[in-house]
Motif scaffolding. Structure first.
Motif, PDB file in Angstrom:
ATOM      1  N   ALA A  51       0.827  -1.212   0.000  1.00  0.00           N
ATOM      2  CA  ALA A  51       0.000   0.000   0.000  1.00  0.00           C
ATOM      3  C   ALA A  51       0.855   1.254   0.000  1.00  0.00           C
ATOM      4  CB  ALA A  51      -0.934  -0.017   1.212  1.00  0.00           C
ATOM      5  N   ALA A  52       1.963   1.247   0.762  1.00  0.00           N
ATOM      6  CA  ALA A  52       2.835   2.423   0.808  1.00  0.00           C
ATOM      7  C   ALA A  52       3.510   2.658  -0.539  1.00  0.00           C
ATOM      8  CB  ALA A  52       3.881   2.246   1.902  1.00  0.00           C
ATOM      9  N   LEU A  53       3.967   1.600  -1.193  1.00  0.00           N
ATOM     10  CA  LEU A  53       4.594   1.745  -2.506  1.00  0.00           C
ATOM     11  C   LEU A  53       3.603   2.282  -3.539  1.00  0.00           C
ATOM     12  CD1 LEU A  53       6.681  -1.555  -2.618  1.00  0.00           C
ATOM     13  CD2 LEU A  53       7.607   0.766  -2.577  1.00  0.00           C
ATOM     14  N   ALA A  54       2.398   1.733  -3.532  1.00  0.00           N
ATOM     15  CA  ALA A  54       1.400   2.182  -4.500  1.00  0.00           C
ATOM     16  C   ALA A  54       1.002   3.633  -4.251  1.00  0.00           C
ATOM     17  CB  ALA A  54       0.167   1.270  -4.426  1.00  0.00           C
ATOM     18  N   ALA A  55       0.826   4.013  -2.980  1.00  0.00           N
ATOM     19  CA  ALA A  55       0.424   5.381  -2.670  1.00  0.00           C
ATOM     20  C   ALA A  55       1.524   6.378  -3.024  1.00  0.00           C
ATOM     21  CB  ALA A  55       0.063   5.496  -1.188  1.00  0.00           C
ATOM     22  N   ALA A  56       2.781   6.039  -2.749  1.00  0.00           N
ATOM     23  CA  ALA A  56       3.881   6.944  -3.090  1.00  0.00           C
ATOM     24  C   ALA A  56       4.009   7.099  -4.598  1.00  0.00           C
ATOM     25  CB  ALA A  56       5.185   6.423  -2.487  1.00  0.00           C
ATOM     26  N   ARG A  57       3.832   6.007  -5.335  1.00  0.00           N
ATOM     27  CA  ARG A  57       3.909   6.087  -6.794  1.00  0.00           C
ATOM     28  C   ARG A  57       2.780   6.944  -7.353  1.00  0.00           C
ATOM     29  NH1 ARG A  57       6.413   2.831 -10.679  1.00  0.00           N
ATOM     30  NH2 ARG A  57       6.444   4.053 -12.601  1.00  0.00           N
ATOM     31  N   LEU A  58       1.575   6.768  -6.823  1.00  0.00           N
ATOM     32  CA  LEU A  58       0.437   7.578  -7.274  1.00  0.00           C
ATOM     33  C   LEU A  58       0.647   9.045  -6.931  1.00  0.00           C
ATOM     34  CD1 LEU A  58      -2.411   7.783  -8.455  1.00  0.00           C
ATOM     35  CD2 LEU A  58      -3.312   7.254  -6.178  1.00  0.00           C
ATOM     36  N   GLY A  59       1.151   9.320  -5.736  1.00  0.00           N
ATOM     37  CA  GLY A  59       1.404  10.701  -5.360  1.00  0.00           C
ATOM     38  C   GLY A  59       2.432  11.372  -6.251  1.00  0.00           C
ATOM     39  N   ALA A  60       3.467  10.624  -6.648  1.00  0.00           N
ATOM     40  CA  ALA A  60       4.475  11.193  -7.542  1.00  0.00           C
ATOM     41  C   ALA A  60       3.877  11.554  -8.898  1.00  0.00           C
ATOM     42  CB  ALA A  60       5.627  10.206  -7.710  1.00  0.00           C
ATOM     43  N   ARG A  61       2.968  10.725  -9.375  1.00  0.00           N
ATOM     44  CA  ARG A  61       2.335  11.026 -10.664  1.00  0.00           C
ATOM     45  C   ARG A  61       1.394  12.217 -10.558  1.00  0.00           C
ATOM     46  NH1 ARG A  61       0.760   4.992 -13.071  1.00  0.00           N
ATOM     47  NH2 ARG A  61       2.911   4.292 -13.421  1.00  0.00           N
ATOM     48  N   VAL A  62       0.627  12.273  -9.473  1.00  0.00           N
ATOM     49  CA  VAL A  62      -0.311  13.384  -9.299  1.00  0.00           C
ATOM     50  C   VAL A  62       0.428  14.710  -9.191  1.00  0.00           C
ATOM     51  CG1 VAL A  62      -2.013  14.390  -7.717  1.00  0.00           C
ATOM     52  CG2 VAL A  62      -2.105  11.948  -8.260  1.00  0.00           C
ATOM     53  N   LEU A  63       1.564  14.724  -8.504  1.00  0.00           N
ATOM     54  CA  LEU A  63       2.341  15.949  -8.347  1.00  0.00           C
ATOM     55  C   LEU A  63       3.179  16.291  -9.578  1.00  0.00           C
ATOM     56  CD1 LEU A  63       3.581  15.558  -4.662  1.00  0.00           C
ATOM     57  CD2 LEU A  63       1.740  17.016  -5.513  1.00  0.00           C
ATOM     58  N   GLY A  64       3.200  15.402 -10.560  1.00  0.00           N
ATOM     59  CA  GLY A  64       3.927  15.680 -11.786  1.00  0.00           C
ATOM     60  C   GLY A  64       5.437  15.617 -11.643  1.00  0.00           C
ATOM     61  N   LEU A  65       5.932  14.767 -10.755  1.00  0.00           N
ATOM     62  CA  LEU A  65       7.387  14.622 -10.598  1.00  0.00           C
ATOM     63  C   LEU A  65       7.975  13.900 -11.793  1.00  0.00           C
ATOM     64  CD1 LEU A  65       7.640  13.563  -6.825  1.00  0.00           C
ATOM     65  CD2 LEU A  65       7.826  15.852  -7.807  1.00  0.00           C
ATOM     66  N   ASP A  66       9.175  14.280 -12.179  1.00  0.00           N
ATOM     67  CA  ASP A  66       9.844  13.573 -13.261  1.00  0.00           C
ATOM     68  C   ASP A  66      10.237  12.172 -12.806  1.00  0.00           C
ATOM     69  OD1 ASP A  66      12.758  13.646 -12.209  1.00  0.00           O
ATOM     70  OD2 ASP A  66      12.143  15.748 -12.140  1.00  0.00           O
ATOM     71  N   ARG A  67      10.724  11.376 -13.758  1.00  0.00           N
ATOM     72  CA  ARG A  67      11.003   9.975 -13.462  1.00  0.00           C
ATOM     73  C   ARG A  67      12.002   9.816 -12.327  1.00  0.00           C
ATOM     74  NH1 ARG A  67      14.745   6.153 -14.563  1.00  0.00           N
ATOM     75  NH2 ARG A  67      13.996   3.994 -14.824  1.00  0.00           N
ATOM     76  N   ALA A  68      13.106  10.570 -12.376  1.00  0.00           N
ATOM     77  CA  ALA A  68      14.159  10.424 -11.365  1.00  0.00           C
ATOM     78  C   ALA A  68      13.669  10.823  -9.985  1.00  0.00           C
ATOM     79  CB  ALA A  68      15.382  11.254 -11.758  1.00  0.00           C
ATOM     80  N   SER A  69      12.947  11.927  -9.902  1.00  0.00           N
ATOM     81  CA  SER A  69      12.423  12.360  -8.612  1.00  0.00           C
ATOM     82  C   SER A  69      11.319  11.437  -8.120  1.00  0.00           C
ATOM     83  CB  SER A  69      11.896  13.794  -8.711  1.00  0.00           C
ATOM     84  OG  SER A  69      12.942  14.695  -9.049  1.00  0.00           O
ATOM     85  N   GLY A  70      10.531  10.887  -9.042  1.00  0.00           N
ATOM     86  CA  GLY A  70       9.503   9.935  -8.652  1.00  0.00           C
ATOM     87  C   GLY A  70      10.081   8.673  -8.037  1.00  0.00           C
TER      88      GLY A  70
END
Length: 367
Positions: free
Chosen positions: A267-286
């Protein structure tokens, strides 16, 4: 009589030699194990067989307090102010990591312990909740971010900010969510400040004079870090053995705890990945956000547990120790996958990592 020497042919080239697995002796399976993981298991076994009791327990607790203070002093002395300032520009990433660490994880912990009957009561419930309040790690998340070709300088700062925030937020959240299990009084706050915060600040103040020495002798001082953690583990589990709490833990409860921790990590991995996409982080920062936002620090969590729970910390740190191993396995698998799928040409993140490559080269997956 003349002795004629026989001419020996040169050894065959490397390509014509038999593969290692065909005729040579295979490497023993136990050499693939992480020595630090084996040392942690050995500390638990030693506490089960020869627990510190009586006067020996008193001296072990004193040595543990000194080791924890030394550990946080070294953390403060090694933290580079330049690296900290350089990572301030990644505000969205740092906000996401802090939100995952101190908002998402506590909410997930409450949900897991409410839905899972095995870990819903007793010391295991308290241990799962405490695991969710511990700050993120630095060493392992930075090393895995480098393997995955993520933003290493941002990962260093994200883990560092989480650790600093955890000095205040972890005990406050523990007092709020755990109630009587971690009653935080004025005396408890003073102990946190005296044993954790004060050595850290002292290390920061003395960094201009001792920072270079610590950087040059990083390998020599590494046993101090790990030795401190091993001493904390032995002291905590000795107290648990003396109180007889291990008799209340069944194999079924341990399997249930493992299932809860796997769900928590997923759940933590999925939520962090979703948050990175929602915030528009680039691949490296994501990548840095996912690895930092889903991990928990064993090095910071164990000393905090001894301060907050005292002799009752033995069984309560078991979920944290198990989660630590799970996050390393999952992080290594994800980092390898992201590394294989990365583009062949250097990216902007790779150029940024050149400034932190020296730091990344010295990082290990210790904590």
């Amino acid at each position: 009589m003349t002795t004629v020497r026989q001419h020996r042919p040169p050894p065959p080239p490397e390509a014509s030699r038999p593969p290692p697995g065909s005729g040579e002796r295979r490497r023993p399976w136990w050499r693939a194990l992480d020595p630090y993981v084996a040392a942690l298991a050995g500390a638990v076994a030693l506490a089960a067989l020869l627990p510190a009791s009586g006067r020996a327990a008193h001296w072990a607790e004193l040595a543990c307090e000194f080791a924890v203070g030394l550990l946080f002093f070294l953390y403060g002395a090694r933290l580079s102010t330049r690296e900290t300032v350089a990572g301030l520009r990644h505000l969205r990433l740092h906000g996401l990591v802090l939100a995952c660490t101190f908002v998402l994880f506590p909410a997930l912990g409450l949900a897991m312990t409410a839905l899972a009957p095995v870990a819903g009561t007793g010391p295991l419930r308290t241990g799962v909740l405490f695991l969710c309040l511990v700050p993120s790690t630095v060493q392992s998340s930075v090393a895995l971010t480098g393997v995955a070709r993520g933003n290493v300088p941002a990962a260093i700062c994200a883990g560092t900010y989480s650790s600093l925030a955890g000095l205040l937020l972890t005990p406050l959240l523990a007092a709020w969510l755990l109630g009587a299990d971690a009653a935080l009084s004025a005396d408890g706050l003073l102990r946190i400040c005296a044993q954790l915060l004060a050595p850290f600040v002292a290390g920061q103040l003395l960094r201009p004079w001792i920072g270079g020495f610590l950087g040059r002798h990083r390998r020599v001082l590494a046993p101090v870090d790990r030795g401190s953690i091993l001493l904390v583990v032995y002291t905590a589990f000795s107290g648990a053995v003396e109180q007889g709490v291990w008799a209340t833990v069944t194999p079924v409860a341990l399997l249930g705890l493992l299932a809860v921790l796997l769900l928590l990590l997923a759940a933590a991995l999925a939520a962090a990945r979703l948050g990175a996409r929602v915030l528009g982080l680039d691949r490296a920062s994501g990548i840095a956000a996912v690895l930092c936002g889903s991990q928990k620090s064993l090095a910071a969590g164990l000393p905090m547990a001894t301060v907050l729970f005292g002799p009752q910390a033995g069984l309560l740190v078991l979920p944290l120790m198990m989660y630590h191993q799970l996050q390393l396995v999952a992080g290594a698998l994800l980092a390898g996958r992201w590394s294989r799928t990365a583009d062949g040409e250097p990216t902007a993140a790779d150029q940024a990592n050149e400034g932190g490559s020296g730091v990344n080269a010295t990082m290990t997956k210790a904590y």
